[in-house]
Scaffold this motif. Structure first.
Motif, PDB file in Angstrom:
ATOM      1  N   ILE A   1     -44.984  14.049 -25.973  1.00  0.00           N
ATOM      2  CA  ILE A   1     -43.790  13.489 -25.334  1.00  0.00           C
ATOM      3  C   ILE A   1     -43.527  14.181 -24.006  1.00  0.00           C
ATOM      4  O   ILE A   1     -43.236  13.541 -22.987  1.00  0.00           O
ATOM      5  N   ASP A   2     -43.641  15.521 -23.994  1.00  0.00           N
ATOM      6  CA  ASP A   2     -43.424  16.270 -22.754  1.00  0.00           C
ATOM      7  C   ASP A   2     -44.431  15.880 -21.679  1.00  0.00           C
ATOM      8  O   ASP A   2     -44.124  15.917 -20.482  1.00  0.00           O
ATOM      9  N   GLY A   3     -45.627  15.518 -22.091  1.00  0.00           N
ATOM     10  CA  GLY A   3     -46.660  15.129 -21.141  1.00  0.00           C
ATOM     11  C   GLY A   3     -46.702  13.636 -20.868  1.00  0.00           C
ATOM     12  O   GLY A   3     -47.646  13.147 -20.243  1.00  0.00           O
ATOM     13  N   SER A   4     -45.670  12.921 -21.348  1.00  0.00           N
ATOM     14  CA  SER A   4     -45.562  11.465 -21.157  1.00  0.00           C
ATOM     15  C   SER A   4     -46.808  10.741 -21.679  1.00  0.00           C
ATOM     16  O   SER A   4     -47.297   9.780 -21.070  1.00  0.00           O
ATOM     17  N   LYS A   5     -47.342  11.211 -22.812  1.00  0.00           N
ATOM     18  CA  LYS A   5     -48.509  10.589 -23.406  1.00  0.00           C
ATOM     19  C   LYS A   5     -48.125   9.918 -24.725  1.00  0.00           C
ATOM     20  O   LYS A   5     -47.368  10.478 -25.517  1.00  0.00           O
ATOM     21  N   ASP A   6     -48.643   8.703 -24.955  1.00  0.00           N
ATOM     22  CA  ASP A   6     -48.467   8.070 -26.246  1.00  0.00           C
ATOM     23  C   ASP A   6     -49.341   8.792 -27.266  1.00  0.00           C
ATOM     24  O   ASP A   6     -50.463   9.193 -26.957  1.00  0.00           O
ATOM     25  N   PHE A   7     -48.840   8.992 -28.461  1.00  0.00           N
ATOM     26  CA  PHE A   7     -49.577   9.772 -29.456  1.00  0.00           C
ATOM     27  C   PHE A   7     -50.042   8.937 -30.639  1.00  0.00           C
ATOM     28  O   PHE A   7     -50.836   9.405 -31.453  1.00  0.00           O
ATOM     29  N   VAL A   8     -49.586   7.688 -30.751  1.00  0.00           N
ATOM     30  CA  VAL A   8     -49.921   6.891 -31.914  1.00  0.00           C
ATOM     31  C   VAL A   8     -49.941   5.412 -31.541  1.00  0.00           C
ATOM     32  O   VAL A   8     -49.283   4.989 -30.579  1.00  0.00           O
ATOM     33  N   LYS A   9     -50.721   4.641 -32.279  1.00  0.00           N
ATOM     34  CA  LYS A   9     -50.696   3.190 -32.128  1.00  0.00           C
ATOM     35  C   LYS A   9     -50.913   2.551 -33.504  1.00  0.00           C
ATOM     36  O   LYS A   9     -51.414   3.200 -34.441  1.00  0.00           O
TER      37      LYS A   9
ATOM     38  N   GLU B   1     -46.515  -5.358 -27.978  1.00  0.00           N
ATOM     39  CA  GLU B   1     -46.911  -6.086 -26.774  1.00  0.00           C
ATOM     40  C   GLU B   1     -47.693  -5.211 -25.803  1.00  0.00           C
ATOM     41  O   GLU B   1     -48.709  -5.631 -25.240  1.00  0.00           O
ATOM     42  N   ASP B   2     -47.233  -3.973 -25.593  1.00  0.00           N
ATOM     43  CA  ASP B   2     -47.919  -3.095 -24.636  1.00  0.00           C
ATOM     44  C   ASP B   2     -48.363  -1.766 -25.242  1.00  0.00           C
ATOM     45  O   ASP B   2     -48.799  -0.865 -24.518  1.00  0.00           O
ATOM     46  N   SER B   3     -48.255  -1.620 -26.580  1.00  0.00           N
ATOM     47  CA  SER B   3     -48.687  -0.408 -27.303  1.00  0.00           C
ATOM     48  C   SER B   3     -47.962   0.853 -26.834  1.00  0.00           C
ATOM     49  O   SER B   3     -48.490   1.960 -26.934  1.00  0.00           O
ATOM     50  N   SER B   4     -46.745   0.706 -26.338  1.00  0.00           N
ATOM     51  CA  SER B   4     -45.966   1.861 -25.880  1.00  0.00           C
ATOM     52  C   SER B   4     -45.134   2.429 -27.013  1.00  0.00           C
ATOM     53  O   SER B   4     -44.795   1.733 -27.976  1.00  0.00           O
ATOM     54  N   VAL B   5     -44.832   3.717 -26.910  1.00  0.00           N
ATOM     55  CA  VAL B   5     -44.007   4.415 -27.889  1.00  0.00           C
ATOM     56  C   VAL B   5     -42.834   5.056 -27.169  1.00  0.00           C
ATOM     57  O   VAL B   5     -43.009   5.703 -26.135  1.00  0.00           O
ATOM     58  N   LYS B   6     -41.633   4.879 -27.708  1.00  0.00           N
ATOM     59  CA  LYS B   6     -40.465   5.529 -27.134  1.00  0.00           C
ATOM     60  C   LYS B   6     -39.510   5.952 -28.237  1.00  0.00           C
ATOM     61  O   LYS B   6     -39.583   5.443 -29.364  1.00  0.00           O
ATOM     62  N   SER B   7     -38.653   6.885 -27.899  1.00  0.00           N
ATOM     63  CA  SER B   7     -37.689   7.393 -28.870  1.00  0.00           C
ATOM     64  C   SER B   7     -36.681   6.307 -29.224  1.00  0.00           C
ATOM     65  O   SER B   7     -36.243   5.537 -28.363  1.00  0.00           O
ATOM     66  N   LEU B   8     -36.310   6.258 -30.488  1.00  0.00           N
ATOM     67  CA  LEU B   8     -35.347   5.245 -30.921  1.00  0.00           C
ATOM     68  C   LEU B   8     -33.964   5.497 -30.330  1.00  0.00           C
ATOM     69  O   LEU B   8     -33.144   4.576 -30.266  1.00  0.00           O
TER      70      LEU B   8
END
Length: 387
Positions: free
Chosen positions: A275-283, A359-366
């Motif tokens: 998260i700190d590195g702005s990287k998605d970690f899961v799909k 749609e874009d495989s992005s992950v963000k905090s709820l």
């Protein structure tokens, strides 16, 4: 327009035959005396006791089944919703449980209402799960000792109607071992045609059990314990798998790690570093079972639905119940489903919630999604201000 209470008896009988759950029956019978007399009450058969098993010379394990139901309780016109799991005990009393665990809420306010009139709310039954509860007693208890307790979810099939208590359970064990328990003859026999690896997910669907292992092989098991593998496998690279039923369809959700862990373990520190590195970690990948072709078909969209995933049960819900401006097609999950070691708390603070967009495989905090943030934390403020 005629009042609901004046509907003719033959129409009420026709509607009553389509009532499938006890909660639907309660709401149906609460409309009026004519509705109540047209349909008998649907009794709760849970908890169901098992025979007592002596597992060693020193301990006795007793087992029972209970059912947990997940509800979306809301105010009219979508002015507030609450996602909650409920367990009914032998006395008919309801216990509220964290929807993403098997534990009761530990921080309920003293001001929480003792009674809730469900006719005052919009109530949607989203899912239910069967849970095995056990107590382990020492045959020679020492002073001050207490029995050990535990719970786990298990697939269940009713074989001749729920009221007859004739059922089968699929029990999963280490190294791919699978057992089918039959209540009628009180037998628990290992499935011969079993996976060679760990079973990652199991469920019941259309009168059969389905189990899938870490290599992507799916085993279909009859209540008679006959079994066969589906001819087509899915990717063996998924680290978690979830089997979810919705209506008359069965879905497989595979979870993959996008970023690799240097230590080989996935934990809170790893997720936070991503998260700190702005990287998605899961799909995630979603598949639907094609029963006729006996294979999983990958889906690119959930359309206007949202899928909730947790260690102790997963379920779909229509996005219209939560938001008019969110288009759905997303998966909401608690972070601890990716952890390599068992790390779970009794409340939602035990793991941050995230939203995965198909749609874009992005992950963000709820926490960045206003439509869902207040849904999962208990209890909502509006429930204390009821008239």
């Amino acid at each position: 327009m005629a009042a609901w209470s004046t509907l003719p008896e033959d129409l009420l009988n026709l509607i009553g035959k389509r009532v499938e759950s006890r909660w639907e029956a309660i709401r149906f019978r609460s409309v009026s005396s004519s509705w109540r007399s047209s349909t008998p009450p649907m009794h709760c058969n849970f908890p169901i006791g098992f025979p007592v098993y002596i597992t060693s010379f020193n301990h006795i394990h007793s087992f029972r089944l209970s059912r947990r139901t997940i509800f979306l309780i809301g105010l009219p016109e979508n002015r507030g919703q609450w996602l909650v799991k409920a367990k009914e005990d032998a006395n008919g009393k309801l216990h509220l449980i964290n929807p993403f665990s098997l534990s009761r809420f530990t921080a309920m306010s003293k001001n929480f209402p003792n009674k809730l009139n469900l006719s005052d709310f919009r109530v949607l039954e989203l899912s239910h799960q069967i849970v095995v509860e056990y107590d382990s007693h020492s045959r020679k208890p020492q002073t001050g000792s207490r029995p050990a307790t535990g719970t786990w979810t298990t697939p269940l099939l009713w074989l001749s109607g729920e009221n007859n208590n004739d059922f089968a359970l699929l029990m999963t064990y280490f190294r791919g071992k699978l057992f089918v328990y039959r209540s009628k003859d009180k037998s628990c026999i290992e499935v011969e045609n079993k996976p060679n690896n760990d079973c990652l997910a199991a469920t019941s669907f259309h009168g059969k059990f389905y189990a899938i292992d870490d290599l992507g092989k799916t085993l279909v098991i009859e209540p008679s314990r006959k079994s066969e593998f589906l001819p087509h496998d899915v990717s063996p690279k998924a680290i978690r798998r979830f089997l979810v039923t919705s209506g008359n369809k069965l879905f497989l959700i595979d979870m993959f790690m996008v970023s690799e862990s240097r230590t080989g373990y996935y934990d809170k520190k790893f997720v936070q570093a991503c998260i700190d590195g702005s990287k998605d970690f899961v799909k995630f990948q979603v598949h639907k079972l094609d029963e006729e072709r006996k294979q999983w078909i990958e889906l690119k969209t959930l359309e206007d639905r949202v899928l909730f995933i947790g260690k102790h049960g997963s379920f779909f819900a229509p996005i219209s119940e939560f938001s008019s401006d969110h288009k759905g097609n997303c998966i909401i999950f608690r972070e601890d489903i990716i952890y390599s070691t068992y790390q779970e708390s009794n409340n939602l603070d035990g793991g941050p919630m995230h939203l995965f967009c198909l749609e874009d495989s992005s992950v963000k905090s709820l926490t960045s999604c206003a439509s869902f943030t207040n849904l999962l934390y208990t209890p909502p403020n509006w429930i204390f201000n009821l008239p």
